[in-house]
Design a protein around this motif. Structure first.
Motif: not given
Length: 332
Positions: A158-165, A191-192, A288-297, A318-323
């Motif tokens: 979340n922190w890295a996502g807030g930074l990137a945005a 964190a964001r 934010q890879p929501l489905a991946d988070m659910g799948r991994l959990a 990991a999060t990443h910016l989508v422009t």
């Protein structure tokens, strides 16, 4: 130590004895074909020698796990649930309101499930002690606050996502950048916003307390806070919203104020929900890879149910910016 000396043999103990990975043993048990013949024969021999009884042979009702949401009325929750169901677990889904006085932890323990996935719900120290005594395997997804060391959790950077945005908006030339987080007590929201602050500090831009707002992660929070921001003597030229839903509320407030996005106000969201690409304009957002988070959990919970040990108790994907088209340079 041989599996028979460890009590009831598990996939993890069989894997250790065979010198192969847990997924390999699982594939053999479930009849998958992508295992080398020699490896398959070796694993099958150990399974027979130690009288391994697959969990799948138990009654269907014994295989269920609970998935507990704070609320189920958002696309965000649907994406998490989609990932959980793709992990191979059979689930029972429930919603637990933050304001409810119901003893949901007690109900969870009394339900007789094999395990539980707890999504964005608060686990107090007392809750964690009760769950520990019950020996009910639990994995927390996107925890509201930092769970105890013995409670596995899956989140995002979340922190890295807030930074990137925020850095994206700074690079476009914005200097009056507002942020609308979620509830102040949510770990992910803090964190964001911390990432937002860090990006401004790196750029030498002072953080204006008037531009730091808290919403609900829902449309209404973004709408209400944006109306207040636009009423300031010097309103922002850009808004980083702590969720896509809040970002949609930001854009509606801008539209009602007669402003264009991104001509008059750039907007960045957080989540990358499926509808983000279809908004008008398409939303720039932090994925934010929501489905991946659910799948991994779900996979982590499956491993705990089967007696295995996790390689890590705290996982952040990991999060990443989508422009997209909701951000542009400010008008001069």
């Amino acid at each position: 130590m041989p599996p028979q000396q460890l009590g009831r043999p598990t996939l993890a103990s069989i894997a250790a004895a065979a010198g192969v990975s847990l997924p390999t043993v699982s594939k053999v048990v479930n009849g998958k074909t992508d295992v080398a013949p020699a490896t398959r024969a070796h694993v099958q021999q150990l399974l027979e020698e130690h009288n391994y009884v697959p969990v799948a042979r138990k009654a269907p009702e014994d295989l269920l796990v609970d998935v507990v949401f704070t609320a189920l009325d958002s696309p965000w929750a649907v994406e998490i649930l989609r990932g959980v169901t793709e992990s191979g677990l059979d689930v029972v889904v429930s919603s637990q309101s933050r304001s409810s006085d119901t003893d949901w932890v007690g109900a969870l323990i009394a339900g007789g499930r094999r395990g539980a996935l707890v999504v964005t719900s608060r686990l107090t120290a007392a809750d964690q002690r009760r769950l520990g005594r019950s020996r009910l395997p639990v994995v927390v997804i996107d925890p509201v606050d930092m769970p105890g060391q013995d409670v596995p959790s899956v989140g995002a950077t979340n922190w890295a996502g807030g930074l990137a945005a925020t850095e994206h908006l700074v690079e476009l030339g914005h200097r009056r950048i507002a942020v609308i987080g979620g509830p102040q007590d949510y770990l992910c929201s803090r964190a964001r916003i911390d990432g937002y602050r860090a990006a401004l500090e790196r750029a030498g831009i002072a953080v204006d307390p008037e531009l730091v707002r808290h919403g609900t992660f829902r449309h209404q929070g973004g709408y209400d806070q944006t109306r207040a921001l636009l009423a300031l003597p010097e309103p922002p030229t850009a808004v980083f919203a702590g969720s896509d839903e809040q970002a949609f509320g930001v854009m509606e407030a801008a539209r009602q104020a007669g402003l264009s996005v991104p001509g008059d106000l750039s907007v960045v969201g957080f989540d990358d929900l499926p509808m983000a690409r279809w908004s008008s304009p398409p939303l720039t957002t932090v994925c934010q890879p929501l489905a991946d988070m659910g799948r991994l959990a779900g996979r982590m919970l499956h491993e705990l149910i089967d007696g295995g040990e996790l390689s890590s108790q705290r996982v952040e994907l990991a999060t990443h910016l989508v422009t997209r088209a909701s951000t542009a340079a400010p008008r001069r």
